[in-house]
Motif scaffolding. Structure first.
Motif, short mmCIF file in Angstrom:
data_model
loop_
_atom_site.label_atom_id
_atom_site.label_comp_id
_atom_site.label_asym_id
_atom_site.label_seq_id
_atom_site.Cartn_x
_atom_site.Cartn_y
_atom_site.Cartn_z
N UNK A 81 0.60 -1.20 0.04
CA UNK A 81 -0.41 0.31 0.01
C UNK A 81 1.03 1.20 0.03
N UNK A 82 2.26 1.30 0.86
CA UNK A 82 3.01 2.85 0.73
C UNK A 82 3.72 2.80 -0.12
N UNK A 83 4.13 1.22 -1.17
CA UNK A 83 4.44 1.86 -2.84
C UNK A 83 3.27 1.82 -3.44
N UNK A 84 2.00 1.82 -3.30
CA UNK A 84 1.16 1.94 -4.00
C UNK A 84 0.62 3.88 -4.21
N UNK A 85 0.97 4.16 -2.82
CA UNK A 85 0.53 5.30 -2.39
C UNK A 85 1.56 6.33 -3.48
N UNK A 86 2.61 5.91 -3.57
CA UNK A 86 3.47 6.91 -4.28
C UNK A 86 3.64 6.30 -5.71
N UNK A 87 2.47 5.69 -5.85
CA UNK A 87 2.36 5.77 -7.74
C UNK A 87 1.30 6.53 -8.20
N UNK A 88 0.81 7.28 -7.51
CA UNK A 88 -0.60 7.87 -7.47
C UNK A 88 -0.75 7.98 -8.80
#
Length: 291
Positions: free
Chosen positions: A159-166
């Motif tokens: 989730x943290x990685x996905x959040x930074x690939x908005x």
């Protein structure tokens, strides 16, 4: 969002009913879910947009590895601590995100967050003690809870990685993650066999197309249309559904301490999601703008 959460609550039932090794189940979920997301991306015109660069693709793939680890730990936990206990313990994810933010991004949690974290921790302890007082073998039960916590940790990483690939389309992220999972788990792949092979294929297809493709599409569609507060409220359908399915399908019912622990964890997650405050005897809901 409601339908997506109801679907999520039945995942454990299907995983156990396949009677296949967990690695093989995760592989087929990645393979068939990836096919479903490929069709979704094509239908939504995702491939006509600008494709992310190699660096972002590498981050998405890393998130896929974390997601695969998350599924493996959670699916394995089902057979050790029950679907209900594993799912509720798994909902400590928000606190794993807080911990990751503090460790890697220097985001210091406030006293309110620490208070809800303490309540969630107390809930996990109650679930542990309640399970040891029941009929479960203590060592196996504790292993299941540890796996559920590990699953929450790996989900928080994804989730943290996905959040930074908005800026990367969410359907494309899931597609790439599924591809990474297929490559990672290829050695564990095996075909269903025996007299129940046809039924097992049906379960695997459901996990891939319904619990991955359809659920992801419904979820991302909902996130674009409803407020953050409503998303947080409806997300509790998932653990409630899982507890009901576990009781109906396998006769697993939570004991008194386990129920108290579950309520403690879910209350703590609600407090985090809705910004509830601790002062006074009543909890106050902080105003939030729709997201």
């Amino acid at each position: 969002m409601t339908v997506a959460m109801l679907i999520s609550g039945t995942i454990g039932w299907l995983v156990i009913e396949t009677a296949m090794p967990v690695m093989a189940v995760v592989f087929w979920r990645c393979a068939l879910g990836g096919l479903a997301m490929l069709l979704a991306c094509a239908g939504l015109g995702v491939f006509r947009g600008t494709m992310p660069g190699w660096r972002k693709l590498a981050w998405v793939a890393l998130g896929g590895v974390a997601l695969v680890a998350n599924w493996y730990c959670l699916f394995t936990a089902y057979s050790h601590s029950s679907i209900a206990v594993a799912t509720i313990t798994y909902h400590t994810q928000p606190f794993m995100l807080v911990a990751l933010g503090a460790i890697f991004f220097g985001e210091r949690p406030g006293m309110r967050q620490l208070g809800w974290l303490g309540l969630a921790f107390a809930g996990v302890l109650l679930i542990v003690v309640g399970g040891q007082q029941g009929d479960s073998a203590s060592r196996t039960y504790l292993y299941g809870i540890a796996l559920a916590l590990a699953a929450a940790f790996f989900y928080a990483i994804a989730a943290a990685i996905t959040k930074r690939l908005s800026d990367v389309p969410p359907h494309l992220i899931v597609l790439i993650q599924m591809g990474a999972g297929v490559l990672l788990l290829w050695p564990a792949a095996q075909l269903p066999h025996g007299s129940d092979a046809g039924a097992t294929w049906g379960l695997l297809l459901t996990l891939g197309f319904v619990h991955t493709g359809l659920m992801s599409t419904l979820l991302y569609g909902a996130l674009q249309k409803i407020s953050t507060v409503l998303v947080g409220a409806l997300s509790f359908i998932y653990p409630v559904m899982a507890v009901g399915v576990d009781a109906w399908a396998f006769g697993h019912r939570l004991g008194g301490l386990q129920i108290l622990g579950a309520l403690g964890i879910l209350l703590a997650v609600a407090g985090m999601n809705f910004g509830w405050r601790w002062p006074g005897k009543s909890l106050r809901v902080a105003a939030q703008k729709p997201g």
